[in-house]
Design an enzyme around this catalytic site. Structure first.
Site, PDB file in Angstrom:
ATOM      1  CD  GLU A  39       6.061   0.141  -5.106  1.00  0.00           C
ATOM      2  OE1 GLU A  39       6.875  -0.324  -5.932  1.00  0.00           O
ATOM      3  OE2 GLU A  39       6.345   0.311  -3.905  1.00  0.00           O
ATOM      4  N   GLY A  72       7.452   0.922   2.285  1.00  0.00           N
ATOM      5  CA  GLY A  72       8.308   2.096   2.092  1.00  0.00           C
ATOM      6  C   GLY A  72       8.020   3.230   3.056  1.00  0.00           C
ATOM      7  CG  HIS A  77       4.822  -4.464  -5.523  1.00  0.00           C
ATOM      8  ND1 HIS A  77       4.561  -3.137  -5.248  1.00  0.00           N
ATOM      9  CD2 HIS A  77       5.695  -4.889  -4.576  1.00  0.00           C
ATOM     10  CE1 HIS A  77       5.259  -2.789  -4.178  1.00  0.00           C
ATOM     11  NE2 HIS A  77       5.957  -3.827  -3.749  1.00  0.00           N
ATOM     12  CD  GLU A 136       5.088  -6.470  -0.455  1.00  0.00           C
ATOM     13  OE1 GLU A 136       6.241  -6.570  -0.052  1.00  0.00           O
ATOM     14  OE2 GLU A 136       4.774  -5.823  -1.461  1.00  0.00           O
ATOM     15  CG  ASN A 194      10.237  -5.182  -5.195  1.00  0.00           C
ATOM     16  OD1 ASN A 194      10.752  -5.009  -6.296  1.00  0.00           O
ATOM     17  ND2 ASN A 194       9.078  -4.647  -4.853  1.00  0.00           N
ATOM     18  CE  LYS A 243       9.721  -1.186  -3.249  1.00  0.00           C
ATOM     19  NZ  LYS A 243       8.652  -0.493  -2.596  1.00  0.00           N
ATOM     20  CB  SER A 248       8.768  -0.994   6.809  1.00  0.00           C
ATOM     21  OG  SER A 248       8.323   0.053   5.952  1.00  0.00           O
TER      22      SER A 248
HETATM   23  C1  PEP Z   1       8.029  -3.864  -1.251  1.00  0.00           C
HETATM   24  O1  PEP Z   1       8.013  -2.939  -2.044  1.00  0.00           O
HETATM   25  O2  PEP Z   1       7.717  -4.991  -1.631  1.00  0.00           O
HETATM   26  C2  PEP Z   1       8.430  -3.576   0.127  1.00  0.00           C
HETATM   27  C3  PEP Z   1       8.134  -4.432   1.055  1.00  0.00           C
HETATM   28  O3  PEP Z   1       9.090  -2.385   0.341  1.00  0.00           O
HETATM   29  P1  PEP Z   1       9.723  -1.878   1.739  1.00  0.00           P
HETATM   30  O4  PEP Z   1      10.451  -3.044   2.350  1.00  0.00           O
HETATM   31  O5  PEP Z   1      10.652  -0.761   1.355  1.00  0.00           O
HETATM   32  O6  PEP Z   1       8.587  -1.422   2.588  1.00  0.00           O
END
Ligand code: PEP
Length: 250
Positions: free
Chosen positions: A97, A173, A95, A167, A10, A12, A213
């Protein structure tokens, strides 16, 4: 039948079209693993150049969003037809976000899931709890509710084809990863929810990713869990580390 692992990046709101092409070239020799489906979910403006850049490779392209209508006066939005025509195969829906910053509700996300499926796109449907919800002990109830709401009206056959990404919001993040046991507990519970809504066969087929992460160092342990069928990767998807995640089994 064993489920094929799926590792999706992803990106972003990162990578200009020029940077995107360069990243695809850097990653190309690193992301070859016949046992894994590899997807780059990229910003809308990168879709056309990235589809071009991955042509002839094992990588598929995903979008990070779509709109629920087919066409018309929706300034700034992108339809499923546009994505399909451009060569997109997957689309991230729900997501955290988008839920948090753009106020997307489960009712709205359900419409997006239905639209994606109607047009032949595979949704990567995201769900996850906040730290407060985890500490209050309501994680499984919350995720159960998200999944049931987001999949209203989706048939068993359609559900078997989608990807769900668990998630935990507190792990996105932040550098904090759920332990492999925490991630397995929730991914296993999601599969149970799918069996409840549909049937055991659909639950057996649906692919469930962990995201939050995930990186080259922790992916092996997470991906070894029985109900974790892949990863949705943010930060590490923009680096050569992504290749190490794709090749977690080597
Ligand atoms: C994401 O935004 O879907 C995600 C998993 O981000 P990160 O791996 O940076 O935590």
């Amino acid at each position: 039948m064993a489920r094929k692992k799926i590792i999706a990046g992803n990106w972003k709101m990162n990578m200009t079209p020029t940077e995107a092409k360069a990243l695809v070239e850097t990653l190309a020799p690193l992301v070859q693993n016949p046992d894994v489906d590899v997807v780059y979910c990229v910003p809308a403006i990168d879709i056309v150049p990235v589809v071009e850049a991955v042509k002839g490779s094992n990588v598929e392209v995903g979008a990070e969003n779509l709109y629920i209508e087919d066409k018309g006066a929706f300034t700034g939005e992108i339809s499923a037809n546009m994505l399909v025509d451009a060569g997109v195969k997957y689309v991230i829906i729900g997501h955290s976000e988008r839920r948090q910053y753009f106020g997307e509700t489960d009712e709205f996300l359900n419409k997006k899931v239905l639209k994606a499926l109607e047009k032949g796109l595979t949704p990567i449907l995201c769900c996850g709890e906040t730290l407060e919800q985890r500490e209050a002990g309501v994680t499984l109830d919350w995720i159960n509710l998200q999944i049931k709401s987001d999949l209203q009206g989706v048939t068993a056959e359609q559900a078997a084809s989608i990807v769900i990404a668990y998630e935990p919001i507190w792990a996105i993040g932040t550098g904090k990863t759920a332990t492999s046991d925490q991630a397995q507990e929730v991914c296993g519970a999601i599969r149970k929810t799918i069996a409840e809504i549909y049937d055991a066969d659909t639950a057996e087929k649906i692919r469930i990713q962990y995201g939050g992460s995930m990186n080259a160092g922790n992916c092996k342990e997470l991906l070894a869990k029985p109900d974790i069928d892949g990863g949705l990767i943010g930060g590490a998807a923009l680096k050569p580390d992504f290749g190490q995640i794709v090749n977690y089994d080597k």
